[in-house]
Design a protein around this motif. Structure first.
Motif, PDB file in Angstrom:
ATOM      1  N   MET A   1       0.849  -1.175   0.000  1.00 27.98           N
ATOM      2  CA  MET A   1       0.000   0.000   0.000  1.00 27.98           C
ATOM      3  C   MET A   1       0.897   1.241   0.000  1.00 27.98           C
ATOM      4  SD  MET A   1      -3.254   0.925   2.504  1.00 27.98           S
ATOM      5  CE  MET A   1      -2.779  -0.248   3.705  1.00 27.98           C
ATOM      6  N   SER A   2       0.536   2.207  -0.814  1.00 30.46           N
ATOM      7  CA  SER A   2       1.319   3.432  -0.930  1.00 30.46           C
ATOM      8  C   SER A   2       0.765   4.502   0.020  1.00 30.46           C
ATOM      9  CB  SER A   2       1.261   3.942  -2.363  1.00 30.46           C
ATOM     10  OG  SER A   2       1.874   5.206  -2.433  1.00 30.46           O
ATOM     11  N   TYR A   3       1.665   5.194   0.643  1.00 33.78           N
ATOM     12  CA  TYR A   3       1.275   6.238   1.589  1.00 33.78           C
ATOM     13  C   TYR A   3       1.587   7.627   1.055  1.00 33.78           C
ATOM     14  CZ  TYR A   3       1.122   2.132   4.534  1.00 33.78           C
ATOM     15  OH  TYR A   3       0.826   0.891   5.032  1.00 33.78           O
ATOM     16  N   ALA A   4       1.931   7.718  -0.229  1.00 40.10           N
ATOM     17  CA  ALA A   4       2.324   9.000  -0.819  1.00 40.10           C
ATOM     18  C   ALA A   4       1.200  10.025  -0.736  1.00 40.10           C
ATOM     19  CB  ALA A   4       2.759   8.799  -2.273  1.00 40.10           C
ATOM     20  N   HIS A   5      -0.031   9.612  -1.019  1.00 41.14           N
ATOM     21  CA  HIS A   5      -1.163  10.542  -0.973  1.00 41.14           C
ATOM     22  C   HIS A   5      -1.384  11.048   0.448  1.00 41.14           C
ATOM     23  CE1 HIS A   5      -5.553  11.656  -1.281  1.00 41.14           C
ATOM     24  NE2 HIS A   5      -4.977  12.389  -2.220  1.00 41.14           N
ATOM     25  N   PHE A   6      -1.285  10.135   1.423  1.00 40.44           N
ATOM     26  CA  PHE A   6      -1.439  10.538   2.817  1.00 40.44           C
ATOM     27  C   PHE A   6      -0.406  11.601   3.197  1.00 40.44           C
ATOM     28  CE2 PHE A   6       0.094  10.258   7.148  1.00 40.44           C
ATOM     29  CZ  PHE A   6      -1.065  10.502   7.871  1.00 40.44           C
ATOM     30  N   PHE A   7       0.863  11.333   2.877  1.00 38.21           N
ATOM     31  CA  PHE A   7       1.914  12.274   3.267  1.00 38.21           C
ATOM     32  C   PHE A   7       1.822  13.592   2.501  1.00 38.21           C
ATOM     33  CE2 PHE A   7       3.938   8.454   5.043  1.00 38.21           C
ATOM     34  CZ  PHE A   7       4.132   8.930   6.342  1.00 38.21           C
ATOM     35  N   MET A   8       1.363  13.539   1.259  1.00 36.66           N
ATOM     36  CA  MET A   8       1.165  14.784   0.509  1.00 36.66           C
ATOM     37  C   MET A   8       0.109  15.641   1.215  1.00 36.66           C
ATOM     38  SD  MET A   8      -1.004  16.437  -1.982  1.00 36.66           S
ATOM     39  CE  MET A   8      -2.076  15.105  -2.365  1.00 36.66           C
ATOM     40  N   LEU A   9      -1.007  15.020   1.600  1.00 40.26           N
ATOM     41  CA  LEU A   9      -2.064  15.762   2.299  1.00 40.26           C
ATOM     42  C   LEU A   9      -1.602  16.226   3.676  1.00 40.26           C
ATOM     43  CD1 LEU A   9      -5.180  13.577   1.438  1.00 40.26           C
ATOM     44  CD2 LEU A   9      -4.732  15.909   0.664  1.00 40.26           C
ATOM     45  N   PHE A  10      -0.936  15.333   4.405  1.00 45.23           N
ATOM     46  CA  PHE A  10      -0.475  15.658   5.754  1.00 45.23           C
ATOM     47  C   PHE A  10       0.491  16.846   5.726  1.00 45.23           C
ATOM     48  CE2 PHE A  10       2.437  15.137   9.363  1.00 45.23           C
ATOM     49  CZ  PHE A  10       1.526  15.127  10.415  1.00 45.23           C
ATOM     50  N   ASN A  11       1.464  16.805   4.818  1.00 41.50           N
ATOM     51  CA  ASN A  11       2.443  17.901   4.729  1.00 41.50           C
ATOM     52  C   ASN A  11       1.790  19.192   4.247  1.00 41.50           C
ATOM     53  OD1 ASN A  11       4.610  16.390   5.693  1.00 41.50           O
ATOM     54  ND2 ASN A  11       5.026  15.559   3.659  1.00 41.50           N
ATOM     55  N   GLN A  12       0.842  19.095   3.344  1.00 43.96           N
ATOM     56  CA  GLN A  12       0.119  20.280   2.880  1.00 43.96           C
ATOM     57  C   GLN A  12      -0.671  20.911   4.041  1.00 43.96           C
ATOM     58  OE1 GLN A  12      -2.541  19.428  -0.346  1.00 43.96           O
ATOM     59  NE2 GLN A  12      -3.050  21.565  -0.697  1.00 43.96           N
ATOM     60  N   ALA A  13      -1.281  20.075   4.851  1.00 44.72           N
ATOM     61  CA  ALA A  13      -2.040  20.576   6.004  1.00 44.72           C
ATOM     62  C   ALA A  13      -1.114  21.220   7.034  1.00 44.72           C
ATOM     63  CB  ALA A  13      -2.842  19.448   6.645  1.00 44.72           C
ATOM     64  N   ARG A  14       0.045  20.632   7.236  1.00 45.93           N
ATOM     65  CA  ARG A  14       1.007  21.217   8.183  1.00 45.93           C
ATOM     66  C   ARG A  14       1.515  22.557   7.688  1.00 45.93           C
ATOM     67  NH1 ARG A  14       5.674  17.983   9.552  1.00 45.93           N
ATOM     68  NH2 ARG A  14       6.035  19.683  10.975  1.00 45.93           N
ATOM     69  N   ARG A  15       1.834  22.645   6.387  1.00 41.73           N
ATOM     70  CA  ARG A  15       2.328  23.906   5.824  1.00 41.73           C
ATOM     71  C   ARG A  15       1.283  25.016   5.899  1.00 41.73           C
ATOM     72  NH1 ARG A  15       4.654  20.455   2.076  1.00 41.73           N
ATOM     73  NH2 ARG A  15       2.931  20.749   0.632  1.00 41.73           N
ATOM     74  N   SER A  16       0.025  24.648   5.698  1.00 40.00           N
ATOM     75  CA  SER A  16      -1.034  25.669   5.727  1.00 40.00           C
ATOM     76  C   SER A  16      -1.469  26.013   7.141  1.00 40.00           C
ATOM     77  CB  SER A  16      -2.233  25.219   4.897  1.00 40.00           C
ATOM     78  OG  SER A  16      -2.826  24.074   5.473  1.00 40.00           O
ATOM     79  N   GLY A  17      -0.980  25.270   8.131  1.00 36.25           N
ATOM     80  CA  GLY A  17      -1.271  25.593   9.527  1.00 36.25           C
ATOM     81  C   GLY A  17      -2.581  25.045  10.060  1.00 36.25           C
ATOM     82  N   VAL A  18      -3.233  24.164   9.330  1.00 38.34           N
ATOM     83  CA  VAL A  18      -4.509  23.614   9.799  1.00 38.34           C
ATOM     84  C   VAL A  18      -4.357  22.260  10.483  1.00 38.34           C
ATOM     85  CG1 VAL A  18      -5.910  24.866   8.118  1.00 38.34           C
ATOM     86  CG2 VAL A  18      -5.047  22.603   7.539  1.00 38.34           C
ATOM     87  N   MET A  19      -3.142  21.706  10.485  1.00 39.63           N
ATOM     88  CA  MET A  19      -2.894  20.403  11.099  1.00 39.63           C
ATOM     89  C   MET A  19      -2.356  20.618  12.508  1.00 39.63           C
ATOM     90  SD  MET A  19      -2.885  17.130  11.135  1.00 39.63           S
ATOM     91  CE  MET A  19      -3.497  16.841   9.498  1.00 39.63           C
ATOM     92  N   PRO A  20      -3.121  20.197  13.523  1.00 41.35           N
ATOM     93  CA  PRO A  20      -2.668  20.401  14.903  1.00 41.35           C
ATOM     94  C   PRO A  20      -1.589  19.417  15.359  1.00 41.35           C
ATOM     95  CG  PRO A  20      -4.811  19.332  14.889  1.00 41.35           C
ATOM     96  CD  PRO A  20      -4.460  19.641  13.452  1.00 41.35           C
ATOM     97  N   TYR A  21      -1.239  18.439  14.541  1.00 42.81           N
ATOM     98  CA  TYR A  21      -0.261  17.426  14.917  1.00 42.81           C
ATOM     99  C   TYR A  21       1.075  17.709  14.233  1.00 42.81           C
ATOM    100  CZ  TYR A  21      -4.527  14.999  16.229  1.00 42.81           C
ATOM    101  OH  TYR A  21      -5.730  14.673  16.789  1.00 42.81           O
ATOM    102  N   ALA A  22       2.151  17.595  14.985  1.00 42.31           N
ATOM    103  CA  ALA A  22       3.484  17.819  14.430  1.00 42.31           C
ATOM    104  C   ALA A  22       4.000  16.566  13.735  1.00 42.31           C
ATOM    105  CB  ALA A  22       4.444  18.230  15.540  1.00 42.31           C
TER     106      ALA A  22
END
Length: 136
Positions: A1-22
């Protein structure tokens, strides 16, 4: 299973400041109520649900479009637009949208403002089917 899509979304959310998890481990742990902190232990369904949650944080409008499209697909699949394997027949779904959709264009070209009417149109098919069953 590929996790590329997950990490793309996760990193995008972190960069935009909407992800409360580091760290993604914290997110996975919270999403599974502490059952696991590893992406590898998630089922494909759990992973898709987690990606959907992140997408809703990053781009609520796109998440809304996806929900509406999925609803149309589910309605048509429930009405028999399925492959022999039991999955939605996307060629049939897209053909229905282009032929009977009120704007006669591909489903992915409908805007957030136009899709609710298309969903209503698909729901009317179900209502028509139920009415025919009651009157039979």
């Amino acid at each position: 299973m590929s996790y590329a899509h997950f990490f793309m979304l996760f990193n995008q959310a972190r960069r935009s400041g909407v992800m409360p998890y580091a760290d993604h481990h914290e997110l996975v742990g919270d999403a599974t109520q502490g059952r696991t902190a590893s992406l590898r232990d998630l089922s494909p369904k759990e992973l898709r649900a987690l990606e959907q949650r992140i997408l809703e944080l990053v781009d609520p409008a796109e998440a809304s479009l996806q929900r509406q499209r999925r609803k149309i697909i589910a309605i048509l699949a429930g009405r028999g637009c399925i492959t022999p394997q039991g999955t939605p027949d996307m060629a049939h779904v897209h053909a229905w949208v282009e032929r009977y959709g009120y704007l006669h264009k591909p489903m992915n070209e409908y805007t957030n403002k136009e899709l609710p009417r298309l969903v209503t149109q698909a729901e009317a098919i179900v209502a028509s089917d139920l009415k025919a069953i009651r009157n039979a």
